[in-house]
Design an enzyme around this catalytic site. Structure first.
Site, PDB file in Angstrom:
ATOM      1  CE1 TYR A  50     -14.414-135.754 -26.642  1.00  0.00           C
ATOM      2  CE2 TYR A  50     -14.850-137.641 -25.240  1.00  0.00           C
ATOM      3  CZ  TYR A  50     -14.177-136.464 -25.486  1.00  0.00           C
ATOM      4  OH  TYR A  50     -13.265-136.007 -24.560  1.00  0.00           O
ATOM      5  CG  HIS A 106     -15.237-130.656 -23.764  1.00  0.00           C
ATOM      6  ND1 HIS A 106     -15.943-131.600 -24.466  1.00  0.00           N
ATOM      7  CD2 HIS A 106     -13.941-131.006 -23.888  1.00  0.00           C
ATOM      8  CE1 HIS A 106     -15.105-132.464 -24.994  1.00  0.00           C
ATOM      9  NE2 HIS A 106     -13.881-132.128 -24.652  1.00  0.00           N
ATOM     10  CG  ASP A 122     -13.520-138.999 -20.246  1.00  0.00           C
ATOM     11  OD1 ASP A 122     -13.624-138.315 -19.216  1.00  0.00           O
ATOM     12  OD2 ASP A 122     -13.387-138.500 -21.385  1.00  0.00           O
ATOM     13  CE  LYS A 133     -14.218-134.926 -20.978  1.00  0.00           C
ATOM     14  NZ  LYS A 133     -14.362-136.113 -21.844  1.00  0.00           N
TER      15      LYS A 133
END
Ligand code: A2P
Length: 321
Positions: A49, A112, A44, A79
């Site tokens: 990130y 997201h 994931d 995302k």
């Protein structure tokens, strides 16, 4: 080998995946390699990130002709970040994730959050008082742009993250390609029974993020109770001869929720997927559900006029009340 759940598209999504939020560059490549090595087939990811390029380095070492895995052996989610909601930005954002991850397609691409932030490359565009600079792009318009990614073959399926029940239905009412997943914060302190059932009743699969209660979340307050140290979880772990994390991961998958525990520690990565060789009793499943305290750990709050308010609650599409 990890068990899978079948999505509404027919795709098979492994019940346990490796979470990569908070995995620092410099650590995440080894984490992904360790995960693939011990049987994970689901990673994931998210542009936000800040580590997809390094995840891509790990994937490219293991995937492809002459290597240990084929592309179709693994399930990769990414995302779309909030600054990329404008329909003109969606394709480029997806292609950026694909290029960072060194993939030709994503198995799943999620929106997201429902709220759009000001367009641009600043991850969290803020006013001087710390509040977010929003954009008024509606998530329905973002969704329509994401549907084109499916038509182009850049992604196999699209889905939602952090959407509440009303917003999920709103998307379903306009969707040509239906959302297959809603990824939400979910753990024994926030069991999300209503939203999980709501999603299931509409054919969406649920993925739990922060499945272990994210003890490494950046805004953790010292002394705040940690789910992994909860004596009731610890006691149950002793009973099953498993670790507290394994009991919690097992609870998620046994209720039919996909979980994506994050770790950069090889022994924990291995442990987190070793949850297919035991079963919690019905009584213990219910007991864990009773630990619920509707405690949302992930959205930071601020104090305003003596009241705790959501930091980002100034947007009409903010999903939590
Ligand atoms: P680390 O990455 O240092 O191994 P969540 O998935 O809920 O966000 O939780 C992630 C946090 O939980 C990280 O701090 C991670 O530590 C820790 N963690 C992950 N797996 C385990 C485990 N099996 N036992 C204890 N802590 C774990």
């Amino acid at each position: 080998m990890t068990e899978t759940i079948t999505l509404s598209t027919g795709q098979k999504m492994p019940l346990v995946g490796l979470g990569t939020w908070k995995s620092a560059p410099g650590q995440v490549k080894q984490a992904v390699l360790a995960a693939l090595d011990c049987g994970y087939r689901h990673i994931d990811c998210a542009a936000a990130y800040g580590n997809e390029r390094e995840v891509g380095e790990a994937l490219t070492e293991q995937l492809g002709p002459g290597k240990s895995l084929r592309r179709e052996d693994i399930f990769v989610t990414s995302k779309l970040w909030n600054t990329k909601h404008h329909p003109d930005d969606v394709e480029e954002a997806c292609k950026r994730s694909l290029s960072d991850l060194r993939l030709c397609y994503l198995d799943l691409y999620l929106m997201h959050w429902p709220m759009a932030f000001e367009r641009g490359d600043e991850l969290m565009p803020r006013h001087p008082d710390g509040t977010i600079r929003y954009d008024d792009t509606h998530y329905r318009d973002t969704w329509a742009a994401m549907e084109k990614l499916v038509d182009q073959g850049l992604v196999k399926a699209i889905g939602l993250s952090n959407f509440n029940a009303r917003q999920t239905d709103d998307i379903l009412s306009v969707a040509k390609h239906k959302p297959v997943v809603n990824q939400m914060e979910c753990h024994p302190y926030l069991v999300q029974s209503k939203l999980v059932s709501h999603c299931w009743s509409r054919g969406l699969t649920v993925t739990a993020y922060s499945p272990l209660g994210s003890p490494d979340r950046p805004w953790v307050t010292p002394g705040q109770a940690r789910l992994l140290d909860d004596p009731r979880v610890v006691g149950m772990a002793k009973h099953y001869n498993k670790s507290p994390a394994q009991v919690i991961n097992r609870w998620h998958i046994q209720r039919g929720v996909i979980c994506i525990p994050k770790s950069v520690t090889p022994s924990r990565i291995k442990q987190n997927i070793e949850v297919f060789d035991f079963k919690l009793s019905d009584e213990d499943m219910r007991l864990i559900e009773s630990f619920n305290r509707n405690e949302r750990l992930i959205v930071p709050t601020i104090m305003k006029d003596g009241q705790k308010v959501w930091r980002d609650a100034g947007h009409p599409h903010f999903p939590f009340s």
